[in-house]
Write a protein that holds these residues in place. Structure first.
Motif: not given
Length: 808
Positions: A510-517, A569-579, A596-606
């Motif tokens: 669920a980590a919104a800031n830890a991603h591969l590649w 980068q899509a993987e990283a972005t998906a982790k923001v949703i519900g992250g 929680f990740v802010t609602p605005h960040e999650q809307k950006q991600a979606l």
């Protein structure tokens, strides 16, 4: 009739053999070193001279020559287990015993230590029959101990579904050239042949006669370090790996489990000096098998670590040299960077020989896959596609590939210094070489692709802090716990983030800031930027990227990494949703543990993810479609190509489908869906699963199809996207890892969608047929939810390692 001189000569020969050949009449070679032994050339037997009972040493097994397949995972120079062992006499036998260091009593009371030793099992690894006792030493035949599958080649082959093999003793022997003894270690090498019936394609692709697989394994007996290594309590914020054990002598108000960081021994000549040379510097040796210009790139990248040691107050404490010509890569005296060849590109590793008692690194051993540099060159080849004049920007491509190698060398050396991955470093402007870096691809002012800054140069700010914490040598009388905490606080004040492996995986974490590649501080904004870069790259890519004489069909090799440029980068972005945002906080350090990740960040991600589901994004340009014929004779599709529903021809819909499957599997992941429900229940401003799925359905299945050309290429892509969306929604409804409410919401959406389809009035027969398929799919799901997956998922071509991956 024999003369007296002949009898006398025979007597001398017999006398010589009896004195110098304890194994009988065979010729022997004797070795002196850490453990003395003899090798009989005529019988192939090895006898050990055991003159120190109950003295512990390190026993390590390794694979000298490998199988050559990344998928099988049996590579040249692969380290096996580290075990502390000792010889002990039991009647007419010498037993090789492994004490149990997972459970201890670190106490001055010998009875307390004994009580723990006797409470937990130890392991007897072998029993040797005593052949001869001489001057307090015991000679044992160790041939059978060495000629065995200690590295578990048979088990690895079986687990990889490559066949059932067994060791063939008639085709196995001591390998004399690799059997040697040094003052602090003795090495015993064997050539082993495994016979069986090959079952998998991997083993057939790399072994000349796959019914007989021959490799070489190594048994190493190594002197343990002295007791002067300084133990340092492990800190989860430090960035280091750790070892752990249960200490039953611990007071009841303190944790039973003790953890120690994994580190080399490094001390200043003058601990009181702000800058001092090391008593014994760390030297890493590069495999002479690495060719130029790769050799120079690896040496330069690995040498970056000296910057970190300088920041920790050392002068010339870390250096990289070429391995001496007569040196052995597996010799424990050398930290090595090894160049490994495989039939396919694959992982690189930074492994170590470690003292299990203390966590001290005795030897760093790095294996770098040689095909990785070619993958980076291929990526550059697609990004810098030449214009019609066909001039290849070869030097720029080579520069990018070599820049990646420098970073790779630094990354793997970092593991052998004891340092774990830091997958949150990309949000701190590439602050660590211990992250997995995606090439930073930019657009220049004139709109062309720019890869000049693809990979960072030099050691990162986070890496310097890690080395400070792990290797700083404090003056006598220092308050070391306070000094170490100060280093941690420096990192926190600089807002250097650290999250490691489990936190970075695209599924489950669920980590919104830890991603591969990934790149950038904001995953969604970086995906939007990368979408624009990808669009430029796809419009530019053309067959002139190919070398002269290359089959046109191999144009797909270049297309794949460009078309799928967005995947990580899509993987990283998906982790923001519900992250969530979280840290490895400890009590009292001032860090916020979870938010929680802010609602605005999650809307950006979606919004960013939904762009990757549009026909405009998924379409393959005409200059590509018109230039990829089926593979010619002598060539074949691999797992790094797109699949096809059209036989031998290139299938652009299947290419798009693989990308769509990747995105939807991330977005409609069962654990993510469950988090969305829980987060919304705790905070109504958080997006709900119902919100996410409504937006997804509005952007896909429920789009108005009457304004589109029903038989166009993009309409065909849209219908595929719609079918895949329903497929993954049905999958969520049947997902065992999702909560009951997550499945309930999915069923609710499916029911609504079924009713919507009944009322849907499409004009074109193509869309009518499509809607009929969706309705039938829902109907079949209701009859048998477990069998809803009636369509084979088009697997995305292999990607990681995009240029690197590693393990410890």
């Amino acid at each position: 009739m024999k003369t007296n001189s002949q009898f006398f000569l025979g007597f001398l020969i017999l006398t010589f053999l009896s004195l110098y050949a304890p194994s009988g009449f065979s010729k022997e070679v004797t070795y002196s070193g850490f453990i003395d032994f003899s090798y009989a050339t005529e019988t192939g037997k090895v006898q050990l001279k055991i003159d120190q009972l109950d003295k512990e040493f390190l026993y390590v097994n390794s694979l000298v020559s490998g199988v050559g397949s990344n998928d099988i995972g049996l590579d040249r120079g692969q380290l096996g287990h580290n075990r502390v062992v000792k010889f002990q006499r039991a009647g007419n036998k010498i037993l090789l015993i492994q004490p149990n260091y997972d459970y201890r009593a670190v106490s001055d009371n010998p009875e307390e230590a004994k009580s723990v030793r006797e409470a937990f099992a130890q392991s007897v690894l072998w029993g040797f029959k005593i052949e001869k006792e001489e001057n307090g030493a015991f000679w044992v035949d160790a041939t059978d101990f060495f000629i065995r599958d200690v590295h578990n080649v048979t088990g690895t082959l079986k687990n990889a579904k490559q066949g059932n093999y067994k060791l063939d003793g008639s085709r196995s022997a001591i390998y004399k050239e690799g059997t040697k003894s040094f003052p602090k270690n003795s090495e015993f090498e064997v050539i082993l042949t495994f016979t069986g019936s090959p079952e998998g394609s991997w083993v057939r692709s790399v072994v000349p006669s796959p019914e007989a697989i021959t490799v070489r394994q190594r048994h190493s007996f190594i002197e343990l370090p002295d007791n002067d290594f300084e133990l340092r309590p492990f800190d989860p914020r430090s960035g280091f790996f750790s070892i752990s054990y249960q200490d039953y002598a611990t007071p009841i108000d303190q944790p039973l489990t003790k953890r120690l960081p994994v580190r080399h021994r490094l001390k200043k000549k003058d601990p009181a000096a702000s800058v001092s040379e090391a008593i014994e510097p760390l030297v890493y040796y590069l495999d002479r098998g690495a060719p130029e210009p790769i050799r120079s790139a690896l040496m330069e990248g690995a040498s970056w670590w000296n910057q970190a040691f300088e920041a920790a107050g050392y002068k010339n404490a870390f250096r990289v040299e070429l391995l001496p010509e007569d040196a052995d890569l597996l010799d424990v005296r050398y930290n090595v960077i090894q160049w490994v060849h495989r039939s396919t590109r694959g992982w690189s590793y930074g492994a170590s020989v470690i003292d299990p008692r203390t966590g001290e690194i005795i030897k760093g051993h790095i294996s770098l896959g040689s095909l990785r540099v070619r993958q980076d060159y291929l990526i550059a080849q697609g990004l810098l596609s030449p214009s019609e004049d066909g001039v290849h920007p070869t030097e720029e491509m080579k520069a990018m590939a070599l820049a990646r190698l420098r970073q790779l060398a630094a990354h793997e050396v970092g593991h052998t210094l004891g340092i774990a991955h830091n997958f949150a470093a990309s949000v701190n402007n590439r602050a660590s070489v211990m992250d997995y870096p995606h090439p930073l691809i930019e657009l220049s002012e004139n709109g062309s692709i720019d890869i000049s800054n693809a990979y960072a140069t030099g050691i990162g700010e986070w890496d310097k802090q890690v080395i400070k914490w792990g290797y700083s040598d404090f003056p006598e009388g220092s308050d070391k716990p306070t000094a170490l905490e100060k280093i941690i606080q420096e990192s926190l004040q600089k807002e250097l983030r650290y999250l490691s492996d489990r936190d970075a995986r695209p599924y489950g974490s669920a980590a919104a800031n830890a991603h591969l590649w990934d790149n950038g501080q904001n995953a969604a904004q970086e995906l939007q930027r990368l979408i624009k870069v990808r669009e430029v790259a796809l419009q530019k890519i053309n067959p002139n990227s190919l070398s002269d004489g290359s089959p046109m069909a191999t144009f797909e090799d270049i297309l794949v990494p460009v078309y799928l440029m967005h995947r990580y980068q899509a993987e990283a972005t998906a982790k923001v949703i519900g992250g969530i945002h979280y840290t490895y906080a400890v009590k009292g350090d001032g860090q916020e543990a979870v938010s929680f990740v802010t609602p605005h960040e999650q809307k950006q991600a979606l919004d960013a993810l939904l762009k990757t589901l549009t026909p405009q994004f998924l379409s393959v340009p005409n200059q590509v479609l018109n230039n990829i014929p089926p593979m010619p004779m002598g060539y074949s599709k691999t797992r790094e190509h797109f699949g096809s529903h059209t036989g031998l021809t290139f299938d652009p819909i299947a290419a798009a489908e693989s990308s769509v499957n990747h995105c939807l599997s991330l977005l409609l992941n069962g654990q993510r869906a469950t988090r969305l429900i829980q987060h919304h229940a705790m905070d109504k401003t958080q997006p709900s699963l119902l919100d996410i799925t409504n937006t997804l359905l509005d952007a896909t299945i429920k789009m108005d199809d009457n304004n589109s050309n029903p038989d166009s290429y993009q309409s065909e892509i849209q219908r595929m996207v719609n079918e895949r969306t329903l497929h993954y929604l049905l999958g969520l409804a049947a997902n065992s890892s999702a909560s009951s409410q997550a499945k309930a919401i999915a069923l609710y959406q499916i029911e609504n969608l079924e009713n919507w389809l009944k009322n849907k009035k499409s004009k074109a027969p193509e869309w009518q047929a499509h809607n009929l398929l969706l309705a039938e799919k829902i109907k079949r799901f209701k009859l048998n939810p477990d069998a809803f997956a009636d369509h084979q998922v088009e697997k995305i071509p292999d990607g990681s390692p995009i240029g690197m991956h590693c393990g410890f």
